[in-house]
Design a protein around this motif. Sequence first.
Motif, mmCIF file in Angstrom:
data_model
loop_
_atom_site.group_PDB
_atom_site.id
_atom_site.type_symbol
_atom_site.label_atom_id
_atom_site.label_comp_id
_atom_site.label_asym_id
_atom_site.label_seq_id
_atom_site.Cartn_x
_atom_site.Cartn_y
_atom_site.Cartn_z
ATOM 1 N N VAL A 1 0.867 -1.178 0.000
ATOM 2 C CA VAL A 1 0.000 0.000 0.000
ATOM 3 C C VAL A 1 0.900 1.222 0.000
ATOM 4 C CG1 VAL A 1 -1.794 1.274 1.229
ATOM 5 C CG2 VAL A 1 -1.799 -1.234 1.267
ATOM 6 N N PHE A 2 0.630 2.172 -0.891
ATOM 7 C CA PHE A 2 1.470 3.356 -0.923
ATOM 8 C C PHE A 2 0.647 4.617 -1.168
ATOM 9 C CE2 PHE A 2 1.154 2.644 -5.450
ATOM 10 C CZ PHE A 2 1.429 3.872 -6.067
ATOM 11 N N LEU B 1 -2.240 6.162 8.563
ATOM 12 C CA LEU B 1 -1.166 5.180 8.471
ATOM 13 C C LEU B 1 -1.602 3.837 9.044
ATOM 14 C CD1 LEU B 1 1.719 4.947 7.464
ATOM 15 C CD2 LEU B 1 2.511 5.609 9.740
ATOM 16 N N MET C 1 -3.600 2.109 6.392
ATOM 17 C CA MET C 1 -2.708 1.566 5.372
ATOM 18 C C MET C 1 -2.084 0.263 5.846
ATOM 19 S SD MET C 1 -0.844 5.105 4.109
ATOM 20 C CE MET C 1 0.191 4.346 2.846
ATOM 21 N N CYS C 2 -1.656 0.249 7.093
ATOM 22 C CA CYS C 2 -1.057 -0.954 7.672
ATOM 23 C C CYS C 2 -2.074 -2.094 7.750
ATOM 24 C CB CYS C 2 -0.488 -0.617 9.038
ATOM 25 S SG CYS C 2 0.261 -2.012 9.902
ATOM 26 N N SER D 1 -2.558 -3.961 4.430
ATOM 27 C CA SER D 1 -1.357 -4.492 3.798
ATOM 28 C C SER D 1 -0.844 -5.709 4.561
ATOM 29 C CB SER D 1 -0.258 -3.425 3.757
ATOM 30 O OG SER D 1 0.946 -3.962 3.246
ATOM 31 N N GLN E 1 3.956 -4.438 2.945
ATOM 32 C CA GLN E 1 4.708 -3.210 2.726
ATOM 33 C C GLN E 1 3.810 -1.977 2.739
ATOM 34 O OE1 GLN E 1 6.598 -3.022 -1.148
ATOM 35 N NE2 GLN E 1 8.145 -1.568 -0.459
ATOM 36 N N VAL E 2 4.345 -0.890 3.309
ATOM 37 C CA VAL E 2 3.713 0.424 3.266
ATOM 38 C C VAL E 2 4.780 1.437 2.859
ATOM 39 C CG1 VAL E 2 2.645 2.274 4.611
ATOM 40 C CG2 VAL E 2 1.949 -0.100 4.989
ATOM 41 N N LEU F 1 4.619 -0.623 12.286
ATOM 42 C CA LEU F 1 5.396 -0.726 11.069
ATOM 43 C C LEU F 1 6.874 -0.620 11.396
ATOM 44 C CD1 LEU F 1 3.243 1.597 8.779
ATOM 45 C CD2 LEU F 1 3.625 -0.846 8.395
ATOM 46 N N VAL G 1 5.179 -4.433 7.501
ATOM 47 C CA VAL G 1 4.216 -4.736 8.550
ATOM 48 C C VAL G 1 4.838 -5.713 9.519
ATOM 49 C CG1 VAL G 1 1.926 -5.665 9.018
ATOM 50 C CG2 VAL G 1 2.314 -4.309 6.958
#
Length: 235
Positions: free
Chosen positions: A115-116, A131, A134-135, A138, A141-142, A181, A234
């Motif tokens: 996820v970016f 954030l 996003m974590c 996923s 990876q972030v 993260l 993660v």
Amino acid sequence: MKGQEWYQADEVAEEYDAKRFSQGGRLIDDREQRAVLDALSPLDGKRVLEIACGTGRFTVTLAERGADIVGLDISAEMLQQGRKKAQQAGVSDHLQFMRGDAARLPFPDDYFDAVFAMRFFHLADTPASFLSEMCRVSNDQVFFDTFNSYSTRSIYNWALPMGSRLYSESEVLRLLHGASLRLRDEEHDFLLPYGFYRAIPNRIAEPFREADIAVGDTPLGQRLASVSYWDASVE
């Protein structure tokens, strides 16, 4: 979130790429494209989410390289530009654009490999919650970028139409820790702010960029860089 009304205006979406990535702004786009590709590659078959995908300049690039990608944005007008771009590139069947809120991502836990978000956290009112989301979605990876405190960015920050949040390195590290993260890699760039490059022709911007890179590679340059790229995994 800061600047939502400005960001979602029809005329902003139509002119967004031309205003930000023409003239010397092409050097910005080149650097950002390289940052994303270096962090997320290899892409073939990787399930990726881009948050705040805007006009799809990264979404389309990653789809061309084999990613199974979803681009999410709050602006219907920006997404319309992205769909046009995907159609022109011939990848419309290989990606999906969705309108949605980054604070409440419509996906189950661990749904994506990566996820970016680019050009997002400077607008975020609640970066910790974004954030964490996003974590959550996923499984590995972030990746994201920030505009930095104690840099040339602060000189013209007040003049931006929507305002901009600036971050220190210690604040980003606290945000990463709070979202469970682990930082894998970080890069810092652009002593000269983006606005400078966008204001001058490419042929004039290139020598400044070469000098920017040379100074930026020094310890002092790293500390004064206006942009940082953060690659985290993660836990």
